[in-house]
Design a protein around this motif. Structure first.
Motif, short mmCIF file in Angstrom:
data_model
loop_
_atom_site.label_atom_id
_atom_site.label_comp_id
_atom_site.label_asym_id
_atom_site.label_seq_id
_atom_site.Cartn_x
_atom_site.Cartn_y
_atom_site.Cartn_z
N GLU A 183 0.83 -1.20 0.00
CA GLU A 183 0.00 0.00 0.00
C GLU A 183 0.87 1.25 0.00
O GLU A 183 2.07 1.20 0.18
N ARG A 219 -0.91 3.58 8.86
CA ARG A 219 -1.38 2.19 8.95
C ARG A 219 -1.63 1.88 10.43
O ARG A 219 -0.77 2.09 11.26
N SER A 233 -6.15 2.55 6.48
CA SER A 233 -5.50 1.24 6.39
C SER A 233 -5.37 0.63 7.78
O SER A 233 -4.65 1.16 8.62
#
Length: 296
Positions: A169, A175, A285
């Protein structure tokens, strides 16, 4: 000597610096990074970090994703990792520092299991070597982008965590790891936020749910159906959603949200799964990981 007038690195040059305590799992982290396409340089002398980064930028191709693993056992290791990282940033790179850690008791067991001495213990005890290394690495730990506490992770769990953090990603996005745990096994060292789910009724005391866990539908439905559970998840999903842009602007790329219950089997697992799902719905994410699931 480096020429400051040279072309700055391309934005797509991805650099990861891996360091941490001996016995913490650096080798596993390195292999996991290789699995997701990184070119890994192990035991790199700290003085060569900038040279390696510039070589990677010029080489392009597979070297666009380069990980440099630093080992305190190297004769060229210096305590000024923060200075070396600043030098990379001054040249236009955006390195991310991963620090691998574990509890002293766990490290001692690991060294004893393979009958190895600690590289810094000299004629002293294992504990002396661990303490000396922690002093050398203290500043590096304080400035790490992500700290991975491997005390309760097996090799496969550690590998999966690294692959999920670095696998594919946009590296500039925040994240979020939503980590379930059991308070009776101790707080996660790498938590940025700690949430307490013990205000909810414990499925352990429901005979038909006791042997199941929070990843299963029956337990999840029971936990999330309790008064306050939905509001609990929504409140923290909104909090993380509101702060995520600020974290990204400040350069923070990894956030660990720890959700605890007594044993880390029922409530925290169900809440962690639901919170991670809610964050993904908000285009953040996120993934759930369960530190203590299966320990009972």
């Amino acid at each position: 000597m480096h020429d400051d007038s040279s072309t700055p690195p391309e934005d797509d040059t991805e650099l990861v610096v891996v360091t941490g305590v001996s016995g913490g799992g650096r080798s596993t982290v390195a292999r996991a990074l290789e699995n997701v396409g990184f070119y890994v340089v192990d035991n790199l002398p700290q003085a060569l970090m900038l040279d390696m980064a510039e070589l990677a930028q010029k080489a392009g191709g597979a070297a666009r994703h380069t990980a440099m693993v630093l080992d305190v056992r190297s004769r060229a290791f210096s305590t000024d990792l923060v200075g070396a990282i600043k030098a990379l940033k001054d040249r236009g790179f955006h390195p991310r520092v991963v620090f691998v850690d574990a509890d002293d008791e766990v490290l001692i067991r690991r060294f004893e299991s393979v009958r190895r001495s600690h590289p810094l213990q000299g004629d002293g005890r294992l504990a002396d070597g661990i303490a000396a290394e922690r002093m050398l690495l203290e500043e590096a730990r304080d400035h790490a982008d992500v700290i991975i506490d491997t005390s309760h992770l097996n090799v496969n769990q550690l590998r999966r965590r690294v692959e999920e953090l670095f696998g594919g990603e946009d590296a500039r996005r925040l994240r979020v790891t939503v980590l379930s745990f059991g308070f009776k096994y101790g707080l996660p060292q790498d938590a940025d936020f700690v949430l307490d789910a013990r205000f909810l009724p414990n499925p352990y005391w429901v005979p038909e749910l006791r042997e199941h866990n929070g990843q299963e539908v029956a337990v999840s439905a029971y936990v999330l159906g309790q008064p306050g559970a939905g509001e609990f998840v929504s409140t923290y999903a909104n909090l993380i959603g509101a702060t995520a842009p600020g974290f990204e602007r400040e350069g923070k790329r990894y956030l660990t949200v720890a959700v605890g219950c007594t044993g880390g089997k029922h409530r925290s697992v169900a809440i962690a799964e639901e919170l991670a799902d809610r964050l993904r719905q908000s285009r953040i994410s996120a993934y759930a990981q369960h530190r203590d699931l299966g320990r009972e």
